[in-house]
Design a protein around this motif. Structure first.
Motif, PDB file in Angstrom:
ATOM      1  N   ASN A  91       0.622  -1.180   0.095  1.00  0.00           N
ATOM      2  CA  ASN A  91      -0.061   0.173  -0.099  1.00  0.00           C
ATOM      3  C   ASN A  91       1.021   1.251   0.011  1.00  0.00           C
ATOM      4  OD1 ASN A  91      -1.870  -2.201   0.292  1.00  0.00           O
ATOM      5  ND2 ASN A  91      -3.256  -0.624   1.637  1.00  0.00           N
ATOM      6  N   TRP A  92       1.977   1.091   0.508  1.00  0.00           N
ATOM      7  CA  TRP A  92       2.936   2.375   0.644  1.00  0.00           C
ATOM      8  C   TRP A  92       3.385   2.501  -0.854  1.00  0.00           C
ATOM      9  CZ3 TRP A  92       8.343   2.112  -0.059  1.00  0.00           C
ATOM     10  CH2 TRP A  92       9.225   3.183  -0.106  1.00  0.00           C
ATOM     11  N   PHE A 103       0.186   3.187  -3.228  1.00  0.00           N
ATOM     12  CA  PHE A 103      -0.828   4.246  -2.900  1.00  0.00           C
ATOM     13  C   PHE A 103      -0.361   5.511  -1.632  1.00  0.00           C
ATOM     14  CE2 PHE A 103      -3.200   0.513  -3.738  1.00  0.00           C
ATOM     15  CZ  PHE A 103      -3.716   0.833  -5.169  1.00  0.00           C
ATOM     16  N   ASP A 104       0.842   5.407  -1.297  1.00  0.00           N
ATOM     17  CA  ASP A 104       1.505   6.123  -0.515  1.00  0.00           C
ATOM     18  C   ASP A 104       0.974   6.197   0.949  1.00  0.00           C
ATOM     19  OD1 ASP A 104       3.534   7.394  -0.981  1.00  0.00           O
ATOM     20  OD2 ASP A 104       2.888   9.191  -1.926  1.00  0.00           O
ATOM     21  N   GLN A 105       0.300   4.888   1.265  1.00  0.00           N
ATOM     22  CA  GLN A 105      -0.322   4.652   2.547  1.00  0.00           C
ATOM     23  C   GLN A 105       0.617   4.010   3.391  1.00  0.00           C
ATOM     24  OE1 GLN A 105      -3.651   2.097   1.538  1.00  0.00           O
ATOM     25  NE2 GLN A 105      -5.093   3.711   1.569  1.00  0.00           N
ATOM     26  N   SER A 106       0.508   4.937   4.611  1.00  0.00           N
ATOM     27  CA  SER A 106       1.626   4.306   5.831  1.00  0.00           C
ATOM     28  C   SER A 106       0.845   3.135   6.491  1.00  0.00           C
ATOM     29  CB  SER A 106       1.995   5.343   6.647  1.00  0.00           C
ATOM     30  OG  SER A 106       0.834   5.784   7.435  1.00  0.00           O
ATOM     31  N   MET A 154      -1.540   4.507   9.004  1.00  0.00           N
ATOM     32  CA  MET A 154      -2.953   4.908   8.501  1.00  0.00           C
ATOM     33  C   MET A 154      -3.693   3.613   8.112  1.00  0.00           C
ATOM     34  SD  MET A 154      -3.794   6.561   4.827  1.00  0.00           S
ATOM     35  CE  MET A 154      -2.697   7.774   4.782  1.00  0.00           C
ATOM     36  N   ILE A 155      -3.166   2.591   7.613  1.00  0.00           N
ATOM     37  CA  ILE A 155      -3.972   1.368   7.433  1.00  0.00           C
ATOM     38  C   ILE A 155      -4.270   0.798   9.084  1.00  0.00           C
ATOM     39  CG2 ILE A 155      -3.706  -1.044   6.493  1.00  0.00           C
ATOM     40  CD1 ILE A 155      -1.466   0.150   4.570  1.00  0.00           C
ATOM     41  N   ASN A 206      -7.416   2.516   9.820  1.00  0.00           N
ATOM     42  CA  ASN A 206      -8.304   2.476   9.205  1.00  0.00           C
ATOM     43  C   ASN A 206      -9.001   1.108   9.558  1.00  0.00           C
ATOM     44  OD1 ASN A 206      -8.554   4.891   7.905  1.00  0.00           O
ATOM     45  ND2 ASN A 206      -7.125   4.009   6.045  1.00  0.00           N
TER      46      ASN A 206
END
Length: 90
Positions: free
Chosen positions: A65-66, A69-72, A75-76, A79
């Motif tokens: 995901n990083w 999509f640049d998701q740390s 953050m995951i 969520n």
């Protein structure tokens, strides 16, 4: 999902793994298990070889995901707590 951004993140992971400052496209293609020519084709089409990247991420223990999509990871996890509030009550 931008091809160049994704490839730069993969090169960063490889540079740390190989202890090198600069990682070539040939080394990146080898790490992804694809040919240099295929890497050029996907770059020209602004495509991302997701299946190959998923194997790379699993092998190098990197959050896909990083990469995509640049998701740390934080953050995951946050969520997931929103989606499944019982997850913390183990």
């Amino acid at each position: 999902m931008n091809h160049d951004n994704v490839m730069e993140k993969l090169k960063l992971v490889l540079s740390l793994s190989l202890s090198k400052k600069i990682v070539s496209n040939i080394e990146l293609a080898d790490a992804l298990g694809i040919t240099r020519q295929h890497l050029c084709v996907v770059k020209n089409r602004n495509k991302v070889p997701v299946r190959d990247i998923s194997y790379f991420c699993a092998l190098h223990n990197v959050c896909i995901n990083w990469v995509l999509f640049d998701q740390s990871v934080e953050m995951i996890e946050q969520n997931m707590k929103i989606i499944n509030p019982l997850a913390d009550r183990r």
